[in-house]
Structures are given as structure tokens and as C-alpha cells.
Design a protein around this motif. Structure first.
Motif, PDB file in Angstrom:
ATOM      1  N   LEU A  75     -21.971 -15.922  11.907  1.00 58.02           N
ATOM      2  CA  LEU A  75     -22.232 -15.968  13.347  1.00 58.02           C
ATOM      3  C   LEU A  75     -20.945 -15.960  14.155  1.00 58.02           C
ATOM      4  O   LEU A  75     -20.903 -15.435  15.277  1.00 58.02           O
ATOM      5  CB  LEU A  75     -23.074 -17.206  13.684  1.00 58.02           C
ATOM      6  CG  LEU A  75     -24.519 -17.170  13.195  1.00 58.02           C
ATOM      7  CD1 LEU A  75     -25.177 -18.537  13.332  1.00 58.02           C
ATOM      8  CD2 LEU A  75     -25.324 -16.123  13.975  1.00 58.02           C
ATOM      9  N   TYR A  76     -19.887 -16.536  13.583  1.00 60.33           N
ATOM     10  CA  TYR A  76     -18.570 -16.576  14.229  1.00 60.33           C
ATOM     11  C   TYR A  76     -18.120 -15.162  14.598  1.00 60.33           C
ATOM     12  O   TYR A  76     -17.662 -14.901  15.722  1.00 60.33           O
ATOM     13  CB  TYR A  76     -17.573 -17.237  13.293  1.00 60.33           C
ATOM     14  CG  TYR A  76     -16.142 -17.303  13.812  1.00 60.33           C
ATOM     15  CD1 TYR A  76     -15.741 -18.349  14.640  1.00 60.33           C
ATOM     16  CD2 TYR A  76     -15.212 -16.338  13.458  1.00 60.33           C
ATOM     17  CE1 TYR A  76     -14.433 -18.425  15.104  1.00 60.33           C
ATOM     18  CE2 TYR A  76     -13.893 -16.409  13.919  1.00 60.33           C
ATOM     19  CZ  TYR A  76     -13.520 -17.454  14.741  1.00 60.33           C
ATOM     20  OH  TYR A  76     -12.226 -17.523  15.196  1.00 60.33           O
ATOM     21  N   PHE A  79     -20.587 -13.092  17.205  1.00 59.79           N
ATOM     22  CA  PHE A  79     -20.360 -13.344  18.628  1.00 59.79           C
ATOM     23  C   PHE A  79     -18.973 -12.889  19.093  1.00 59.79           C
ATOM     24  O   PHE A  79     -18.646 -13.038  20.267  1.00 59.79           O
ATOM     25  CB  PHE A  79     -20.536 -14.838  18.928  1.00 59.79           C
ATOM     26  CG  PHE A  79     -21.968 -15.262  19.060  1.00 59.79           C
ATOM     27  CD1 PHE A  79     -22.613 -15.182  20.290  1.00 59.79           C
ATOM     28  CD2 PHE A  79     -22.687 -15.701  17.964  1.00 59.79           C
ATOM     29  CE1 PHE A  79     -23.942 -15.566  20.413  1.00 59.79           C
ATOM     30  CE2 PHE A  79     -24.006 -16.086  18.078  1.00 59.79           C
ATOM     31  CZ  PHE A  79     -24.643 -16.016  19.308  1.00 59.79           C
ATOM     32  N   LYS A  80     -18.155 -12.371  18.154  1.00 61.15           N
ATOM     33  CA  LYS A  80     -16.817 -11.881  18.516  1.00 61.15           C
ATOM     34  C   LYS A  80     -16.576 -10.543  17.810  1.00 61.15           C
ATOM     35  O   LYS A  80     -15.710 -10.427  16.948  1.00 61.15           O
ATOM     36  CB  LYS A  80     -15.748 -12.921  18.113  1.00 61.15           C
ATOM     37  CG  LYS A  80     -15.791 -14.180  18.945  1.00 61.15           C
ATOM     38  CD  LYS A  80     -14.647 -15.115  18.617  1.00 61.15           C
ATOM     39  CE  LYS A  80     -15.000 -16.096  17.553  1.00 61.15           C
ATOM     40  NZ  LYS A  80     -16.078 -17.002  17.826  1.00 61.15           N
ATOM     41  N   LYS A 320     -20.613 -15.455  26.394  1.00 61.61           N
ATOM     42  CA  LYS A 320     -21.717 -16.033  25.621  1.00 61.61           C
ATOM     43  C   LYS A 320     -21.265 -16.334  24.193  1.00 61.61           C
ATOM     44  O   LYS A 320     -20.695 -15.494  23.513  1.00 61.61           O
ATOM     45  CB  LYS A 320     -22.874 -15.041  25.594  1.00 61.61           C
ATOM     46  CG  LYS A 320     -24.113 -15.556  24.889  1.00 61.61           C
ATOM     47  CD  LYS A 320     -25.187 -14.479  24.902  1.00 61.61           C
ATOM     48  CE  LYS A 320     -26.432 -14.944  24.153  1.00 61.61           C
ATOM     49  NZ  LYS A 320     -27.488 -13.899  24.133  1.00 61.61           N
ATOM     50  N   GLY A 321     -21.479 -17.531  23.746  1.00 58.45           N
ATOM     51  CA  GLY A 321     -21.133 -17.907  22.376  1.00 58.45           C
ATOM     52  C   GLY A 321     -19.876 -18.765  22.267  1.00 58.45           C
ATOM     53  O   GLY A 321     -19.619 -19.351  21.215  1.00 58.45           O
ATOM     54  N   TYR A 322     -19.069 -18.851  23.351  1.00 55.94           N
ATOM     55  CA  TYR A 322     -17.837 -19.659  23.294  1.00 55.94           C
ATOM     56  C   TYR A 322     -18.128 -21.121  22.958  1.00 55.94           C
ATOM     57  O   TYR A 322     -17.418 -21.723  22.155  1.00 55.94           O
ATOM     58  CB  TYR A 322     -17.098 -19.591  24.637  1.00 55.94           C
ATOM     59  CG  TYR A 322     -16.048 -18.507  24.711  1.00 55.94           C
ATOM     60  CD1 TYR A 322     -16.151 -17.356  23.934  1.00 55.94           C
ATOM     61  CD2 TYR A 322     -14.960 -18.619  25.560  1.00 55.94           C
ATOM     62  CE1 TYR A 322     -15.202 -16.349  24.012  1.00 55.94           C
ATOM     63  CE2 TYR A 322     -13.996 -17.634  25.650  1.00 55.94           C
ATOM     64  CZ  TYR A 322     -14.118 -16.491  24.871  1.00 55.94           C
ATOM     65  OH  TYR A 322     -13.168 -15.514  24.942  1.00 55.94           O
TER      66      TYR A 322
END
Length: 520
Positions: A75-76, A79-80, A320-322
Motif C-alpha cells: 500500500l505504501y 499511494f506513491k 491522499k494517503g499521507y
């Protein structure tokens, strides 16, 4: 060599691996060090062991935790997506491996030692041996003037021998230092010698971590010694008190204290002032940040400036996700700030800003698991529990002020060892050591009979490959009717012979008293 010794050997050779990593890092830019290779391998071995080989009662929780870690890494990057570049991936994975090393290895060792048993004496010897290795690799290069300095700034004094990071080495030595006190009951002279050279080596490094750390540790050792069940002060208590006083007097007059008194160099002040001016407009009027800066500049050696700069990058590029997965470590178009790679050096803030809230929770979970195990355990050794908990809290304190702790695999291995020692002091790893080369046969007796004949023949066969013992419930009045190999050990649980014949006759003769006596 026994397989069970392999884990202890790996712990023992870690100082040499860290030394080789330091030499490679200093002499070869952007190279993969032996430390990264071995520590990556240890993470993978921990996963494989827990998933496929562990029979520990903590396996289920460990497997679930590892699955969450794997999901987090996926997921890390999800989102990047701008980090999906070969050069950027290399740097990101380097930080992720540093982060994952502590929880993965700790959970793996927890499973291993719960299943195999924990050898406290071996760990003590390994930590003392590692301490001696560090002493030699710092003092000898310093004496020969071929050492690396703790600081790039010539206004400060300090030596780290052949190692790389002053704060990492400081924390490692502070964690190893208490183990020399385990020698007090065996040899007070050896303890004193190691104490003197160890304290001298610690003072050579010249960091605030060594100054305050070794004094706090010496105090904790003394307080822990007072919690033992002895009703009065022992000779060991007096030795420990004297060593604490000596530590304080020695450390306040050495490199660490000198460096603390020294003002920052003009170059450092200029760099920090330049960054401060850039940030001034950003936090102007924000009372919380202004108050944080007032406290931080004194307590955190201006790490507050880097913290505010990191927060600025985090907030201005927020997507989003930070919150859950952080902003990453590399400078991309999304971040657009070359200072993103400069860490605050406050580990939990670095983890939060760069890796997100999920990473913080995953890092904290092993401590929650250990705390839960301790609460449920019985038969705690209070003085040891107190000491190990305080030492782990001390590492959290260092991590929150100087950094280079929970994102430094060289350090976290020893925090993992402290966590395991803490669990051992709660009798979590108390297990009988099973001799896998021994066969034990239980038999009613070794008199005449078909089963008895088979038992003896089986023992004679097995003795060629195994250590064999026959445990017999009782001993007959007759000699063994079958030939038994002399190497087979025979143990009788009772010296009484069978009185079945006497009991049967008494019953047949209707002798109530004798029937009762023989029956009893």
C-alpha cells in the motif's frame, strides 16, 4: 555444531558485520553493504521461519502481524506511484528495510526462543564479548590515530574508531554496558577492568547520548540491585554504588561534557539561520510552533528546525494517503524539495512524516504484545523486569531526542535482545531442554515376560545410535532374565518388588488383615 547455536553466533558476529558495513559505506559511494545484505536475509529468514517452521504459541499473532507488514509495504507504493522508478525504489526500500528490521527480527526471535528455550548465560557472554569487540575497535584506532571522528566539526571532540555513526555507536555501547555487571559474582577484578576500559571508550565518543546515557544506566543498575530480595546491603550493592559515583565524576569531566559546553560553530549557526529564515514566514504567528521552537532549540540541538521544515514539506504537498502512508523519502515533483532526504533524527516523527501513521502503529505493536505477555505472566523477577523496562524506555528517549535508534538496524538488534531478556525475566521462555539423541522406554518391570523381552531387545538395538534409558516401575527380586547391553541405563522408580503373589494368597485364605496390608 548444534543448530540451536546458529542464532547466538549470528548475534555474536554482528559487531564485525557493522564494522565491514562502515568501511564499505565510507569508501564506496552508493554501494550495497554486507550489513544490508545480511540484515535483509535475516528479515526474510524471520518470515520463512514464522510462516513455515515455528511451533510457538505466538505463531498465529506473528503470522497476522507479518501479513499486515507485507500489506503495508504494498500500500505504501500504491499511494506513491511516482516512486515506481528504479533509482527511487532503491532508496525507498533501503529505508523500509531499516524500519522493518526491528519488528521482524524481534517477532522471529520471540517465536524461536519460546519454542527452543532462552539461554540467559549465553546471551550475557555474547553481549560482554561484543562489548569487548567494540572497545577494541574504538580505542585501538584512536590510540594509533587512524580513527574516524565523531563529528565533522573540528570544534567538537570525539572518536568512533572504525565505525560510522556516533549516535548509533553511543546507544549500542550503552545497551552493552550493563552486561559487564553480570560478572560481579564471578570475578570482581575482571568486572572492574572491563568497567574502566568500557567507561573510557564510552567517554571517547563525546556525544550527549553517552554523557547522559551511561549515567542514567549506572543509576538504573544501582536501583535494580536494591530491588533484589536481600534484606541488607551486600558487597555487590556497594560495588555498584561506587561504580555509579565514579561514572558521574568521570563523565562530567570528559569529551561529552566539553562538547555540551561548546557553542555551535559559525558554519552550523549559518546553515540553521538560513533554513530558519526560509521557514519564518511559514510559522510566523503560529503560537504552537513558536513555543515548540523555544523548547526545541535547547533540548533537541536545533532538530526543531528540521522538524518544522519536514512538516512544511508534508503539509504543502499533502495528498491522499499521507496520513496513513507518509510522503516517502525521495524528492519527486510531488515534494519538490531537495531537503526531503534530510531526516529530523527524531525517529518516531521521521516514521510518521515519511512512512505514515500505519507504520507508527506497526512499530509500536511489538511493545504492546510484550506488555500484554508480561501482564499475563507469573513469577516475575521484579528487579530485572524493572531494569529491562527502564532500559527500553531509555532507548525511546534517545530515539526521541537524538535519533539513530529505531531506524538503525545495528541498534535495534540489541533492543530486541533487551525485549527478550525482559520476557525471560518473566519466565516466558522456561522450557526443559529436550535431548533429541536420547530414547527413554517405560516398562512395568524387567522380569520374565514377552513384553519385557521385547523392551530389552529394542534397547540393545537402539543403544548403537542413541543414548537409551529404561524406566521401570518396580524392581524384581530376581536378576534380569535377559541379556541387557551395559550401556543401557536402568532406573527403578520404586525399590519395592511386586507382591501380587502374597496379595493373591492372602485373599484366597480370607485373611482380612494381611489382605489389607498387602493391598496397601
Amino acid at each position: 555444531m548444534k543448530k540451536n547455536n546458529l542464532v547466538y553466533i549470528l548475534i555474536l558476529i554482528m559487531p564485525i558485520i557493522d564494522l565491514l558495513s562502515s568501511i564499505i559505506t565510507r569508501n564506496f559511494t552508493n554501494s550495497i553493504t554486507i550489513g544490508i545484505v545480511i540484515k535483509t536475509a535475516l528479515i526474510m529468514i524471520s518470515f520463512i521461519y514464522v510462516f513455515f517452521f515455528s511451533h510457538s504459541k505466538y505463531k498465529r499473532k506473528s503470522v497476522i502481524y507479518y501479513i499486515f507488514l507485507i500489506a503495508y509495504v504494498l500500500l505504501y507504493f500504491l499511494f506513491k506511484k511516482d516512486l515506481l522508478n528504479l533509482d527511487l525504489l532503491k532508496n525507498e526500500f533501503r529505508f523500509l528495510l531499516k524500519y522493518m528490521y526491528f519488528p521482524c527480527v524481534l517477532i522471529g526471535l520471540l517465536n524461536y526462543f519460546e519454542e527452543k528455550g532462552f539461554d540467559k548465560e549465553k546471551i550475557n557472554k555474547i553481549m560482554i564479548t561484543s562489548f569487548i569487540v567494540y572497545i577494541l575497535l574504538i580505542t585501538v584506532p584512536t590510540i594509533l590515530n587512524i580513527n574516524y571522528s565523531s563529528y565533522e566539526n573540528n570544534n567538537y571532540y570525539g572518536s568512533i574508531g572504525f565505525f560510522y555513526s556516533a549516535n548509533e555507536v553511543s546507544t549500542i555501547l550503552i545497551l552493552m554496558f550493563p552486561f559487564l555487571y553480570t560478572l560481579l559474582n564471578k570475578s570482581k577484578i575482571l568486572t572492574i577492568i572491563l568497567y574502566i576500559v568500557g567507561l573510557y571508550t564510552i567517554s571517547l565518543i563525546g556525544t550527549k547520548v553517552t554523557l547522559f546515557g551511561v549515567i542514567i544506566v549506572s543509576l538504573l543498575i544501582f536501583l535494580s540491585s536494591l530491588l533484589k530480595k536481600e534484606k541488607k546491603l551486600t558487597l555487590n550493592n556497594l560495588f555498584i554504588l561506587l561504580m555509579f559515583i565514579t561514572t558521574v565524576l568521570f563523565m562530567v569531566n570528559n569529551y561529552s561534557a566539553m562538547n555540551l559546553k561548546s557553542a555551535l560553530s559559525k558554519e552550523e549557526i549559518k546553515d540553521i539561520e538560513d533554513l530558519n529564515q526560509e521557514l519564518e514566514e511559514y510559522y510566523k504567528g503560529n503560537k504552537f510552533i513558536e513555543k515548540f521552537k523555544t523548547i526545541g532549540s535547547k533540548l533537541l540541538s536545533d532538530r526543531d528546525v528540521y522538524a518544522i521544515n519536514t512538516y512544511k514539506m508534508y503539509s504543502t504537498s499533502y495528498t491522499k494517503g499521507y496520513l496513513l502512508f507518509g510522503m516517502g523519502f525521495d524528492n519527486t515533483k510531488r515534494i519538490n524539495n531537495v531537503r526531503v532526504e534530510k531526516l529530523i533524527e527524531i525517529d518516531f516523527l521521521d516514521v510518521f512524516f515519511h512512512m505514515g501513521l500505519v507504520a507508527v502503529l506497526l512499530l509500536i505493536y511489538p511493545f504492546i504484545l510484550i506488555l500484554n505477555i508480561i501482564i499475563k505472566s507469573k513469577g516475575k523477577q521484579k528487579n530485572e523486569v524493572f531494569f529491562f523496562i527502564m532500559m527500553i524506555l531509555l532507548t525511546c528517549g534517545i530515539s526521541s531526542t537524538a535519533g539513530h535508534v529505531y531506524l538503525a538496524p545495528a541498534v535495534t538488534l540489541y533492543i530486541a535482545i533487551y525485549s527478550l531478556c525482559l520476557l525471560n525475566s518473566c519466565n516466558i521462555f522456561t522450557k526443559k531442554i529436550i535431548n533429541k539423541n536420547k530414547v527413554v522406554i517405560l516398562s512395568l518391570h524387567l522380569g520374565y515376560g514377552g513384553i519385557e523381552n521385547v523392551v530389552i531387545n529394542k534397547a540393545n538395538m537402539l543403544i548403537e545410535k542413541y543414548e537409551v534409558e529404561i524406566i521401570s516401575l518396580y524392581k524384581q527380586d530376581i536378576d534380569l532374565p535377559y541379556k541387557l547391553d551395559k550401556r543401557v541405563k536402568v532406573t527403578y522408580l520404586m525399590n519395592y518388588s511386586s507382591n501380587r503373589k502374597e496379595f493373591t494368597e492372602a485373599l484366597k485364605n480370607k485373611s482380612v488383615l494381611k489382605t489389607f496390608k498387602e493391598g496397601l
